[in-house]
Enzyme design. Sequence first.
Site, mmCIF file in Angstrom:
data_model
loop_
_atom_site.group_PDB
_atom_site.id
_atom_site.type_symbol
_atom_site.label_atom_id
_atom_site.label_comp_id
_atom_site.label_asym_id
_atom_site.label_seq_id
_atom_site.Cartn_x
_atom_site.Cartn_y
_atom_site.Cartn_z
ATOM 1 N N LEU A 198 -9.525 -11.289 6.742
ATOM 2 C CA LEU A 198 -9.298 -9.875 6.454
ATOM 3 C C LEU A 198 -8.389 -9.208 7.480
ATOM 4 O O LEU A 198 -8.549 -9.372 8.688
ATOM 5 C CB LEU A 198 -10.644 -9.137 6.439
ATOM 6 C CG LEU A 198 -10.581 -7.674 6.014
ATOM 7 C CD1 LEU A 198 -10.171 -7.550 4.560
ATOM 8 C CD2 LEU A 198 -11.934 -7.005 6.237
ATOM 9 N N HIS A 205 -10.383 -7.404 -1.695
ATOM 10 C CA HIS A 205 -9.651 -6.587 -0.725
ATOM 11 C C HIS A 205 -8.183 -6.949 -0.813
ATOM 12 O O HIS A 205 -7.828 -8.130 -0.844
ATOM 13 C CB HIS A 205 -10.188 -6.858 0.679
ATOM 14 C CG HIS A 205 -9.797 -5.844 1.702
ATOM 15 N ND1 HIS A 205 -8.496 -5.687 2.121
ATOM 16 C CD2 HIS A 205 -10.534 -4.929 2.396
ATOM 17 C CE1 HIS A 205 -8.447 -4.725 3.026
ATOM 18 N NE2 HIS A 205 -9.663 -4.247 3.211
ATOM 19 N N ARG A 226 -16.379 -0.208 -4.107
ATOM 20 C CA ARG A 226 -16.776 0.412 -2.846
ATOM 21 C C ARG A 226 -15.560 0.929 -2.095
ATOM 22 O O ARG A 226 -14.545 0.238 -1.985
ATOM 23 C CB ARG A 226 -17.521 -0.601 -1.964
ATOM 24 C CG ARG A 226 -17.855 -0.057 -0.591
ATOM 25 C CD ARG A 226 -18.609 -1.045 0.264
ATOM 26 N NE ARG A 226 -17.862 -2.208 0.668
ATOM 27 C CZ ARG A 226 -16.918 -2.230 1.608
ATOM 28 N NH1 ARG A 226 -16.566 -1.096 2.227
ATOM 29 N NH2 ARG A 226 -16.301 -3.344 1.922
ATOM 30 N N ARG A 231 -9.513 0.283 -3.033
ATOM 31 C CA ARG A 231 -9.152 -1.128 -2.934
ATOM 32 C C ARG A 231 -8.954 -1.794 -4.297
ATOM 33 O O ARG A 231 -8.092 -2.666 -4.441
ATOM 34 C CB ARG A 231 -10.245 -1.873 -2.158
ATOM 35 C CG ARG A 231 -10.292 -1.490 -0.703
ATOM 36 C CD ARG A 231 -11.514 -2.069 -0.034
ATOM 37 N NE ARG A 231 -11.520 -1.716 1.386
ATOM 38 C CZ ARG A 231 -12.509 -2.003 2.212
ATOM 39 N NH1 ARG A 231 -13.575 -2.636 1.758
ATOM 40 N NH2 ARG A 231 -12.458 -1.662 3.485
ATOM 41 N N GLN A 291 -15.684 -6.978 -5.266
ATOM 42 C CA GLN A 291 -14.443 -6.366 -4.787
ATOM 43 C C GLN A 291 -13.505 -7.387 -4.153
ATOM 44 O O GLN A 291 -13.930 -8.218 -3.352
ATOM 45 C CB GLN A 291 -14.771 -5.286 -3.749
ATOM 46 C CG GLN A 291 -13.545 -4.569 -3.213
ATOM 47 C CD GLN A 291 -13.932 -3.456 -2.257
ATOM 48 O OE1 GLN A 291 -14.093 -3.691 -1.066
ATOM 49 N NE2 GLN A 291 -14.109 -2.254 -2.783
ATOM 50 N N GLU A 315 -8.364 -2.352 6.369
ATOM 51 C CA GLU A 315 -7.742 -1.146 5.813
ATOM 52 C C GLU A 315 -7.313 -0.187 6.923
ATOM 53 O O GLU A 315 -6.500 0.710 6.702
ATOM 54 C CB GLU A 315 -8.753 -0.467 4.895
ATOM 55 C CG GLU A 315 -8.161 0.418 3.836
ATOM 56 C CD GLU A 315 -9.175 0.655 2.742
ATOM 57 O OE1 GLU A 315 -9.500 1.827 2.492
ATOM 58 O OE2 GLU A 315 -9.649 -0.328 2.140
ATOM 59 N N HIS A 320 -14.070 -10.100 -1.277
ATOM 60 C CA HIS A 320 -14.509 -9.397 -0.071
ATOM 61 C C HIS A 320 -15.941 -8.895 -0.110
ATOM 62 O O HIS A 320 -16.673 -9.046 0.871
ATOM 63 C CB HIS A 320 -13.571 -8.217 0.169
ATOM 64 C CG HIS A 320 -13.851 -7.422 1.400
ATOM 65 N ND1 HIS A 320 -13.880 -7.988 2.666
ATOM 66 C CD2 HIS A 320 -14.128 -6.102 1.576
ATOM 67 C CE1 HIS A 320 -14.158 -7.050 3.565
ATOM 68 N NE2 HIS A 320 -14.331 -5.901 2.928
ATOM 69 N N PHE A 371 -8.738 6.526 5.643
ATOM 70 C CA PHE A 371 -9.114 5.277 4.986
ATOM 71 C C PHE A 371 -8.960 5.450 3.488
ATOM 72 O O PHE A 371 -8.996 6.574 2.968
ATOM 73 C CB PHE A 371 -10.563 4.894 5.335
ATOM 74 C CG PHE A 371 -10.678 3.571 6.030
ATOM 75 C CD1 PHE A 371 -10.295 3.415 7.344
ATOM 76 C CD2 PHE A 371 -11.176 2.457 5.365
ATOM 77 C CE1 PHE A 371 -10.397 2.199 7.999
ATOM 78 C CE2 PHE A 371 -11.290 1.235 5.996
ATOM 79 C CZ PHE A 371 -10.894 1.097 7.321
#
Length: 579
Positions: free
Chosen positions: A252, A242, A394, A286, A240, A255, A352, A120
Amino acid sequence: MPETPVHQFDAIIIGAGGAGLYAALALAQENVKTAVISKLYPTRSHTGAAQGGIGAALGNLEEDNPEWHMFDTVKGSDYLADQDAVEIMCREAVDTVIELEHLGLPFNRTPDGKIDQRRFGGHTHHHGEGPVRRSCFAADRTGHMILQTLYQQCIKREVEFFDEFHVVDLILSGGVCAGVVALQLATGELHIFHAKAVLFATGGSGRMFKITSNAHALTGDGMAIAFRRGVPLEDMEFFQFHPTGIYKMGILLSEACRGEGGILRNGKGERFMERYAPTLLDLAPRDMISRSVDLEIKEGRGVNGKDFLHLDLRHLGAEVIEKKLPDITDFVRTYLGLDPVKDLIPIQPTAHYAMGGVPTNADGQVVQDEKNTPLPGFYAAGECACVSVHGGNRLGTNSLVDILVFGRRAGRHMARHVRQVSFAPLPPRVEEEIRGWIETLRSRTRREPMSRIRNDMQEHMMKDCGVFRTQARLDRLLKKLDEIAERFRQNGTQDKGLRFNTDLLESMELGNLITLAQATVLAAADRRESRGAHARDDYPQRDDQNFLKHSLVFKRDGRMSLGSKSVVITKFQPKERKY
């Protein structure tokens, strides 16, 4: 007027996502009389939309340890995260995942029966040397499985649920939290919930933006209610984006796509992340990838000159795509009419996740000032809270780690707290203030649809407080939000009824979103640097000398004002972020 119903529980949880349900389970395991209040049916909570997995240094496929997870989290946060809290989160993540497995969560398995793990963004081994397999997952519906597992366990332990009750106020009595006031959507009736301890686990506020991955219910209710009652909001400028939302929709695409080997390509077909993050490529954090996508589009390398790029999964093969990414595959086929096995997927950054929120300590206690003084009996966990373990940005999988680790910790601390205190007395007619506000909304003449006000706010937030920001745009946006707030104050609902008045519900939610948008932009305008998800075209460098600090927004005498508090640094000193 009939008497307002009063319910009494030792502990009350507001929100039935991962944080709320794990806290409720921890309380039930200690035989504490507990209730969960949710404006949704619990398994519709937004945790169910979390796709990719939970980060935990199990080391099932390759060497890993919690300190490397801590390093990645701190570095990913652009060194704004509180490192004492991060260390707790990364250490307890391992035990949390194992406990979830024992509770019945059906993780994907390796051939030898261990919990499977995949890569990730931003997760590395040996302090950044290369990517590591740290995300524990259940296909691409990990959050859904978490909700089902925890909800079943709470039902088993006889936690009481009040579904479709919308919490509208926090009750404070003599400087301690004494409960909440909630609106029953089915009847339009107010209820008082009297408690020794209250946990807000009410989720994020992504609906302040036009293009967002957040469900319609993520309107920041808990943050706004706490703020109105004198609790500051921390690090609100860090929101954030994404990088892989479905073009124009924001839905979404996890990831996990890139964790399984997916590649981002610009309009020329280039793997453009080679220019921006030569080591981690498409698995960089991100914030970096969202900025890179935005830059590629601004510099004319969008697909066919338009404002989107492509996510390429074709080389993964049908078996991987169908088995490990089934929900994402279904989204693409349903919403775009494309087949990810054969087609490129159009993507753009989507709002996000809120890194900021209600400030807490590592036990979930809400703190009410720069000195981190707890407000007795009041707790928060999950996206509505700011511990702070995410700082300026994050890492993927850390949202589920955060809600589970700190939801459980908050529940355990609440169990100790309720055994040591008595019920604080309820103030007389405690619901009358909020009743007056509701009646004002219902009785006021509708000047324009509330949806028009909401759309204006979302469009301006997306345009002027998005991936890149400048002082001029933020100052202009503050004035615009003042105008939008005034339009809201002068407006009323079209539906004047009580039963299932969704017009009233959405109006109250809009009021909360406007408040949070104003706090977000005020903090963003004051932070004259670029750090994590807060990217300033006019201040492109990180400024540790002046801004290595948490922002605080207070509401005092009816006006917003700014404060700050120090970042906790233990093991890792701020360095340049290279990936």
